[in-house]
Enzyme design. Structure first.
Site, PDB file in Angstrom:
ATOM      1  N   HIS A  79       2.282  -3.771  -5.934  1.00 33.66           N
ATOM      2  CA  HIS A  79       1.244  -4.723  -5.550  1.00 33.66           C
ATOM      3  C   HIS A  79       1.829  -5.916  -4.792  1.00 33.66           C
ATOM      4  O   HIS A  79       1.216  -6.416  -3.843  1.00 33.66           O
ATOM      5  CB  HIS A  79       0.501  -5.201  -6.800  1.00 33.66           C
ATOM      6  CG  HIS A  79      -0.589  -6.184  -6.522  1.00 33.66           C
ATOM      7  ND1 HIS A  79      -1.561  -5.995  -5.555  1.00 33.66           N
ATOM      8  CD2 HIS A  79      -0.861  -7.403  -7.084  1.00 33.66           C
ATOM      9  CE1 HIS A  79      -2.386  -7.034  -5.536  1.00 33.66           C
ATOM     10  NE2 HIS A  79      -1.970  -7.902  -6.456  1.00 33.66           N
TER      11      HIS A  79
ATOM     12  N   ASP B 219      -2.519  -6.529   0.341  1.00 33.78           N
ATOM     13  CA  ASP B 219      -2.862  -5.669  -0.787  1.00 33.78           C
ATOM     14  C   ASP B 219      -4.047  -6.147  -1.607  1.00 33.78           C
ATOM     15  O   ASP B 219      -3.979  -6.224  -2.844  1.00 33.78           O
ATOM     16  CB  ASP B 219      -1.660  -5.462  -1.701  1.00 33.78           C
ATOM     17  CG  ASP B 219      -1.747  -4.105  -2.428  1.00 33.78           C
ATOM     18  OD1 ASP B 219      -2.056  -3.112  -1.756  1.00 33.78           O
ATOM     19  OD2 ASP B 219      -1.520  -4.060  -3.647  1.00 33.78           O
TER      20      ASP B 219
ATOM     21  N   SER C 238      -3.333 -10.869  -2.459  1.00 40.20           N
ATOM     22  CA  SER C 238      -4.290 -10.676  -3.549  1.00 40.20           C
ATOM     23  C   SER C 238      -5.366 -11.772  -3.507  1.00 40.20           C
ATOM     24  O   SER C 238      -6.087 -11.875  -2.521  1.00 40.20           O
ATOM     25  CB  SER C 238      -3.547 -10.646  -4.887  1.00 40.20           C
ATOM     26  OG  SER C 238      -4.348 -10.110  -5.905  1.00 40.20           O
TER      27      SER C 238
END
Length: 402
Positions: free
Chosen positions: A360, A230, A204
């Site tokens: 996620h 991700d 992230s």
């Protein structure tokens, strides 16, 4: 065909066995958490820093216990007990660059590489911590025993501290400078004559940070490649619009540490219970305010980071495709790809792996599969395996015809 005598004997034997009890709740839990092998067993490491106990949070050893003994496993089943960082790392580091008093004291977890093995340098996402990579780091070492793992707490996260408690700003450039600093400070602390081959891994926000550091070229030839987990520019910027809504749905605190772990698992924020029991405790801190029914509060105020959100992700796709080094993108769904990355993938500019069964936190939900992808990525970019042809000048000196 069985004779009547055989049938009667078999029926008699089966009736004597206790009935097998089927627990549907256990089946559902196994489906949610997935299979994770037994926890690792590490030999005692006498060189661990004297401050090792400080990051174990609520794990307080009794006087009869060896403070620095490596845990040989953890309770299984439905246990929500915290798993200490010593299960996965050799030591923790608190390192400060004295060139400026404003520099943070960066906290990181380290397992050193063996011989000429690579160093996987991990950077977590916003609101997370270095322990986010604990389980996947161990899975990497199972498949590549020579590998080292360095996983830091970014400023404003975990046990990293800044003067007067100020974060000093969370711009992308600042976070990338911190990442470079911890790599260099670790080299000095561990007395490595040179940097080992490095694979940068970021989840992230961390994906944007490792990409920014790769773009600067400041790691030189030590950098083999970088992996982004991700996050892509388009979907990240779109998600920022609903960030405040997400934050408003989170509990403000928890009654116990176990309740915080349980919330992450039940909400499927983290879908692997072992990883949740390892990483979640570092996200929370105990408030001693009298009468508070939920004294375990979030360590990082994500809402306060809003001024930096666009700075983190704008231009990420272009930087990811243009920086030097091998490139790997791990996603939980192809719908996260934006146009620029879709074109780049069709042109073969980077490797792409999609895990639609993950959330996620890919590396926490699926540590085994993530580790396999990262080890394969390292091996594809490992320069030590290259056999270069001899130089023409050397052949001429040997009297050979060219």
């Amino acid at each position: 065909m069985m004779s009547d005598l055989q049938k009667a004997w078999a029926k008699n034997r089966l009736s004597a066995l206790p009935p097998e009890i089927f627990d549907e709740r256990e089946e559902e839990e196994e489906e949610e958490t997935g299979h994770v092998p037994e926890l690792p067993e590490h030999p005692d490491d006498d060189s661990s820093s004297a401050s090792s106990a400080s990051s174990t949070g609520t794990v307080i050893p009794s006087a009869s216990q060896n403070l620095f003994a490596r845990p040989q496993g953890a309770p299984r089943g439905r246990s929500l007990h915290q798993i200490p960082w010593t299960t996965y790392f050799q030591r923790e580091l608190f390192l400060h660059d004295p060139s400026s008093p404003a520099n943070p004291t960066i906290h990181a977890y380290l397992t050193s590489p063996v011989g000429k093995g690579p160093l996987f340098v991990m950077h977590h996402g916003a609101g997370s911590s270095g322990l986010s990579f604990a389980v996947v780091g161990d899975e990497i070492r199972k498949r590549l025993p020579s590998a080292g793992i360095l996983s830091l707490d970014a400023r404003g996260h975990g046990s990293t501290t800044t003067p007067d408690g100020q974060s000093g700003g969370l711009s992308l450039e600042t976070l990338a400078a911190d990442l470079l600093s911890i790599i260099q400070l670790t080299q000095k602390e561990m007395k490595w004559s040179e940097l080992p081959p490095i694979i940068l891994v970021g989840h992230s926000l961390g994906g944007a940070v490792v990409t920014e550091l790769a773009r600067t070229g400041k790691l030189g030839n030590a950098l083999l490649g970088y992996a982004v987990l991700d996050v892509v520019e388009g979907s990240a910027i779109d998600a920022l619009q609903s960030m405040h809504t997400y934050l408003s749905t989170r509990p403000e605190g928890f009654s116990t540490l176990e309740a915080g772990i349980d919330w992450h698992i039940r909400s499927r924020t983290i879908r692997n219970s072992l990883s949740a029991r390892t990483s979640v405790p570092a996200l929370l801190k105990f408030s001693d305010r009298a009468g508070d029914p939920r004294p375990w509060k979030w360590r990082t105020d994500l809402g306060a980071t809003q001024p930096f959100w666009e700075n983190w992700f704008v231009g990420l796709s272009k930087k990811f495709l243009s920086a030097r080094g091998g490139k790997l993108l791990l996603l939980a769904g192809t719908d996260r790809l934006d146009t620029e990355l879709t074109i780049g993938q069709m042109q073969g500019k980077y490797a792409l792996q999609v895990y639609p069964e993950a959330g996620h936190f890919i590396h926490e939900d699926l540590p085994e599969k993530t580790a396999i992808s990262l080890v394969d990525f390292y091996r594809r970019n490992d320069r030590s395996a290259l056999v270069l042809p001899p130089k023409v000048s050397d052949l001429l000196k040997q009297g050979k015809k060219v």
